[in-house]
Design an enzyme around this catalytic site. Structure first.
Site, PDB file in Angstrom:
ATOM      1  N   GLY A  56       0.806  -1.412   0.117  1.00 30.68           N
ATOM      2  CA  GLY A  56       0.198   0.121   0.062  1.00 30.68           C
ATOM      3  C   GLY A  56       0.940   1.206  -0.063  1.00 30.68           C
ATOM      4  O   GLY A  56       2.002   1.275   0.246  1.00 30.68           O
ATOM      5  N   PRO A  57       0.128   2.413  -0.016  1.00 31.72           N
ATOM      6  CA  PRO A  57       0.893   3.721  -0.337  1.00 31.72           C
ATOM      7  C   PRO A  57       1.667   3.897   1.130  1.00 31.72           C
ATOM      8  O   PRO A  57       1.176   3.488   2.019  1.00 31.72           O
ATOM      9  CB  PRO A  57      -0.152   4.762  -0.500  1.00 31.72           C
ATOM     10  N   PRO A  58       2.542   4.683   1.085  1.00 33.73           N
ATOM     11  CA  PRO A  58       3.290   5.218   2.688  1.00 33.73           C
ATOM     12  C   PRO A  58       2.320   5.745   3.379  1.00 33.73           C
ATOM     13  O   PRO A  58       1.331   6.389   2.943  1.00 33.73           O
ATOM     14  CB  PRO A  58       4.141   6.097   2.019  1.00 33.73           C
ATOM     15  N   THR A  93       0.142   4.514   5.333  1.00 27.41           N
ATOM     16  CA  THR A  93      -1.350   3.827   5.512  1.00 27.41           C
ATOM     17  C   THR A  93      -1.354   2.961   6.628  1.00 27.41           C
ATOM     18  O   THR A  93      -2.326   2.388   6.857  1.00 27.41           O
ATOM     19  CB  THR A  93      -1.727   3.130   4.359  1.00 27.41           C
ATOM     20  N   GLY A  94      -0.507   2.735   7.477  1.00 27.80           N
ATOM     21  CA  GLY A  94      -0.437   1.977   8.572  1.00 27.80           C
ATOM     22  C   GLY A  94       0.155   0.432   8.487  1.00 27.80           C
ATOM     23  O   GLY A  94      -0.118  -0.344   9.266  1.00 27.80           O
ATOM     24  N   LYS A  95       1.030   0.195   7.573  1.00 28.05           N
ATOM     25  CA  LYS A  95       1.579  -1.265   7.513  1.00 28.05           C
ATOM     26  C   LYS A  95       2.193  -1.695   8.740  1.00 28.05           C
ATOM     27  O   LYS A  95       2.254  -2.605   9.242  1.00 28.05           O
ATOM     28  CB  LYS A  95       2.458  -1.348   6.071  1.00 28.05           C
ATOM     29  N   THR A  96       3.279  -0.793   9.088  1.00 33.88           N
ATOM     30  CA  THR A  96       4.114  -1.083  10.270  1.00 33.88           C
ATOM     31  C   THR A  96       2.980  -1.211  11.611  1.00 33.88           C
ATOM     32  O   THR A  96       3.296  -2.119  12.318  1.00 33.88           O
ATOM     33  CB  THR A  96       5.065   0.050  10.453  1.00 33.88           C
ATOM     34  N   GLU A 153      -9.660  32.375  -9.250  1.00 30.81           N
ATOM     35  CA  GLU A 153     -10.381  31.466  -8.347  1.00 30.81           C
ATOM     36  C   GLU A 153     -11.719  31.238  -8.448  1.00 30.81           C
ATOM     37  O   GLU A 153     -12.400  30.312  -8.526  1.00 30.81           O
ATOM     38  CB  GLU A 153      -9.976  31.656  -6.894  1.00 30.81           C
ATOM     39  N   HIS A 205     -12.813  29.221 -11.388  1.00 29.35           N
ATOM     40  CA  HIS A 205     -12.837  27.775 -11.205  1.00 29.35           C
ATOM     41  C   HIS A 205     -14.161  27.251 -10.485  1.00 29.35           C
ATOM     42  O   HIS A 205     -14.753  26.669 -10.874  1.00 29.35           O
ATOM     43  CB  HIS A 205     -11.778  27.381 -10.231  1.00 29.35           C
TER      44      HIS A 205
HETATM   45  P1  ADP Z   1       3.738   2.677   6.679  1.00 26.98           P
HETATM   46  O1  ADP Z   1       4.411   1.568   7.426  1.00 26.98           O
HETATM   47  O2  ADP Z   1       2.253   2.128   5.799  1.00 26.98           O
HETATM   48  O3  ADP Z   1       4.442   3.422   5.903  1.00 26.98           O
HETATM   49  P2  ADP Z   1       3.081   3.423   9.370  1.00 26.98           P
HETATM   50  O4  ADP Z   1       2.306   2.226  10.009  1.00 26.98           O
HETATM   51  O5  ADP Z   1       4.442   3.685   9.718  1.00 26.98           O
HETATM   52  O6  ADP Z   1       2.955   3.486   7.817  1.00 26.98           O
HETATM   53  O7  ADP Z   1       2.047   4.493   9.898  1.00 26.98           O
HETATM   54  C1  ADP Z   1       2.720   5.902  10.197  1.00 26.98           C
HETATM   55  C2  ADP Z   1       1.836   6.574  11.087  1.00 26.98           C
HETATM   56  O8  ADP Z   1       0.647   7.244  10.762  1.00 26.98           O
HETATM   57  C3  ADP Z   1       1.559   5.783  12.462  1.00 26.98           C
HETATM   58  O9  ADP Z   1       2.444   5.894  13.424  1.00 26.98           O
HETATM   59  C4  ADP Z   1      -0.024   6.341  12.922  1.00 26.98           C
HETATM   60  O10 ADP Z   1       0.359   7.443  13.807  1.00 26.98           O
HETATM   61  C5  ADP Z   1      -0.441   6.734  11.493  1.00 26.98           C
HETATM   62  N1  ADP Z   1      -1.546   5.960  10.949  1.00 26.98           N
HETATM   63  C6  ADP Z   1      -1.269   5.502   9.505  1.00 26.98           C
HETATM   64  N2  ADP Z   1      -2.288   4.446   9.537  1.00 26.98           N
HETATM   65  C7  ADP Z   1      -3.313   4.523  10.472  1.00 26.98           C
HETATM   66  C8  ADP Z   1      -4.427   4.073  10.812  1.00 26.98           C
HETATM   67  N3  ADP Z   1      -4.988   3.246  10.105  1.00 26.98           N
HETATM   68  N4  ADP Z   1      -4.875   4.187  12.286  1.00 26.98           N
HETATM   69  C9  ADP Z   1      -4.279   5.249  13.202  1.00 26.98           C
HETATM   70  N5  ADP Z   1      -3.084   5.586  12.639  1.00 26.98           N
HETATM   71  C10 ADP Z   1      -2.285   5.485  11.577  1.00 26.98           C
END
Ligand code: ADP
Length: 608
Positions: free
Chosen positions: A205-207, A209-212, A427, A430
């Site tokens: 997924g895009p950067p 988005t909460g993968k980590t 503006e 638009h």
């Molecule tokens: P990725 O690994 O996808 O680049 P991270 O998991 O590191 O993204 O997310 C970075 C930060 O964004 C997290 O520390 C959190 O604060 C916020 N975040 C991203 N997605 C979510 C989510 N679904 N719910 C709550 N916080 C989120």
């Protein structure tokens, strides 16, 4: 989560230890060899004692004379004078000429203390360090000092660990991963049926988005250790070190099973091996080792590998085949409900006023990632502090969306009167074109306050709900709206400015996509000429067609944009009165809301 690291002492620790020992040694050794008390006396006393024949031993050096009394019970010292008869007189008084007056203690002891002891300490320390290093490297050759040591950080379960509840939205991803949590809790349920868990799960997924977060949440929910390492940490300068890190990581993981191993940015090592000369040997070896390790352990040994990437298309097919990373969990940008949930999760950390409407904020923040939403909340809190308030209000959140989208307000940007007028017309151009078309999103806000991103003003349009499908008409209306700014300049001033460059870029991109990817041109029918090569990072495309077709595409793109531009100009010409009135209003007010805009537009219509 609490991070538990092995107590590895840095090299500096040993240096400090050696220095401390040397220091102590210098303090202690002299006290071992301590000379008896020496009295400093003047030369006269010395001569008196010679006269009294009260000299026992005497030692004369270039700078001092050391002597004892007759009974050798006291030691004295005095300076040297030009005294030619001294030796003779000393001899007469019965003094013994010695070379070690004041020196006491055995020479063997002093040899031991000053030479053998430090040597022994150094040898001992060397042995100790060697042993430590061997232990750390798991018995590897000490010569490969520090090499191949995986620096996966180990986290253990703790009460403040991340849980699924902390990850808002992303329900599909959570559902998918819940199975893994269940397996880690109760592997027997699965082995009884003969089912084996996927060894690897790829989160794409895009950067931001909460993968980590999701990977940590899986470990948190299952209550198992969590090893995390970034793909780029494997790639070292020397060939073979990355591979040994992979080996080490898997060894550690197997010892701690069941556990989660998380490899972030796996594309750093998992890129396709394309056999070109420029390939990176180290990366390939590391990838090979990873493939081997993943094959090497049985499906049910309790080590689950999660990996994240935002470039899944660049991964080596060997890595994504069944038996390795055989499950792919998409972690997409959040939808409207997801954005609202994420905003609420992060808003728990700040104090919000009762008027805050997260639904509106979520609507305004279309297309943002979880990380950006977290940032919006934080920016809003900072704005509240700057204003000296103790709670965050709706205006803080709305402003912080604009900060994230367009940058901070430029407080000291000086626009000339004429420029400000042009921007106001641009503006409103638009907004008016958007409002007069049936397929455009409603206008939320129009502002002509310059931003640090370089925008001199902007019109914010917000969809009522998330849009998943766009019709041809909607896309065409979008292009017309984008050209509306320039069209207003033409209609009103009869001259054009550079202010439309971003609009032009976006309009061209849309028109091009309609023709080359969406099959929205009769002549080309459903033929794709462009493919998206980088879905999650900017959506770059690559064109694959003949030179003639390329030419035809260009012509069609131009024709499409021209048509919409003419349409926009016609709308503005037909509504010239409204254009002037609204532009004047915006010029005075600088920022107006969508409601104000619609109201003013309706008033004009009623008057006519
Ligand atoms: P990725 O690994 O996808 O680049 P991270 O998991 O590191 O993204 O997310 C970075 C930060 O964004 C997290 O520390 C959190 O604060 C916020 N975040 C991203 N997605 C979510 C989510 N679904 N719910 C709550 N916080 C989120």
């Amino acid at each position: 989560m609490k991070e538990v690291k092995s107590p590895k002492k840095p090299l500096i620790y040993y240096y400090v230890l050696v220095l401390a020992i040397l220091f102590l040694f210098n303090m202690i050794v002299p006290s071992f060899l301590m000379r008896p008390q020496i009295d400093l006396v003047d030369y006269g006393t010395f001569m008196d004692m010679i006269d009294d024949q009260d000299i026992g031993q005497v030692e004369i050096t270039d700078t001092e004379i050391t002597f004892t009394n007759k009974d050798n019970t006291k030691i004295y010292q005095t300076g040297v004078m030009n005294d030619p008869t001294l030796t003779e007189r000393l001899h007469d008084c019965g003094a013994v000429f010695a070379s070690d007056v004041g020196e006491e203690g055995s020479p063997i002891l002093s040899f031991l203390l000053s030479f053998v002891l430090p040597l022994a300490i150094f040898i001992g320390l060397g042995q100790y360090m060697n042993k430590k290093m061997m232990e750390q490297m798991g018995g590897k050759n000490a010569m490969s000092f520090g090499m191949g040591k995986s620096n996966a950080r180990v986290y253990v379960q703790s009460s403040d660990g991340i849980r699924f509840d902390d990850v808002a939205g992303e329900d599909e991803a959570k559902e998918n991963l819940a199975e893994i949590v269940d397996y880690l809790h109760n592997p027997k349920k699965y082995t009884d049926v003969g089912a084996s868990m996927p060894k690897g799960v790829l989160l794409v997924g895009p950067p931001g988005t909460g993968k980590t977060m999701l990977a940590k949440a899986v470990a948190g929910e299952a209550g198992v250790p969590f090893f995390s390492i970034s793909g780029s940490e494997f790639v070292e300068m020397f060939v073979g070190m990355g591979a040994s890190k992979v080996r080490d990581l898997f060894k550690q993981a197997k010892e701690k099973a069941p556990c989660i191993v998380f490899i972030d940015e796996i594309d750093a090592i998992g890129k396709k091996r394309d056999g070109q000369f420029s390939t990176n040997d180290e990366r390939e070896q590391t990838l090979n080792q990873l493939l081997t390790e993943m094959d090497g352990f049985e499906g049910n040994n309790g080590v689950i590998i999660l990996a994240a990437t935002n470039r899944p298309e660049s991964l080596d097919p060997a890595l994504t085949r069944p038996g390795r990373f055989d499950r792919r969990v998409p972690v997409e940008l959040p939808d409207l409900a997801g954005r609202e949930a994420i905003l609420k999760v992060h808003a728990k950390k700040i104090k919000t006023a009762s008027d805050v409407d997260f639904h509106t904020i979520a609507r305004m923040a279309a297309g943002t990632s979880g990380a950006e939403l977290a940032n919006i909340i934080n920016e809003a809190a900072l704005r509240a502090v700057r204003a000296g308030r103790t709670t965050v209000c709706q205006a803080d959140l709305e402003e912080s969306i604009e900060v994230v989208i367009a940058g901070y307000q430029k407080k000291n940007a000086i626009l000339s009167d004429q420029e400000k007028k042009v921007v106001a017309y641009h503006e409103i151009g638009h907004a008016l074109v958007a409002a007069k078309q049936s397929h455009s999103a409603p206008v939320q806000k129009i502002t002509i306050i310059p931003r640090t991103s370089g925008a001199l003003g902007y019109t914010m349009q917000v969809e009522q709900n998330d849009k998943n499908l766009l019709t041809k008409e909607e896309l065409e209306d979008k292009i017309a709206t984008l050209t509306g700014g320039r069209a207003a300049e033409e209609v009103v001033f009869g001259q054009i400015t550079t202010g439309a460059s971003n609009d032009i870029e976006q309009a061209t991109k849309l028109a091009r996509a309609m023709i080359t990817r969406y099959g929205m041109n009769e002549d080309f029918d459903m033929v794709a000429f462009e493919t998206v090569t980088n879905q999650y990072l900017g959506g770059d495309t690559s064109l694959a067609c003949s030179a003639e077709t390329q030419q035809a595409i260009d012509q069609k793109v131009v024709a499409l944009v021209k048509r919409q531009h003419a349409k926009a100009r016609k709308i503005l010409e037909d509504n010239r009165e409204a254009l002037d009135r609204l532009a004047q209003y915006l010029y005075e007010k600088e920022t107006i809301t969508g409601e104000e805009f619609m109201q003013l537009l309706a008033e004009g219509g009623a008057q006519q």
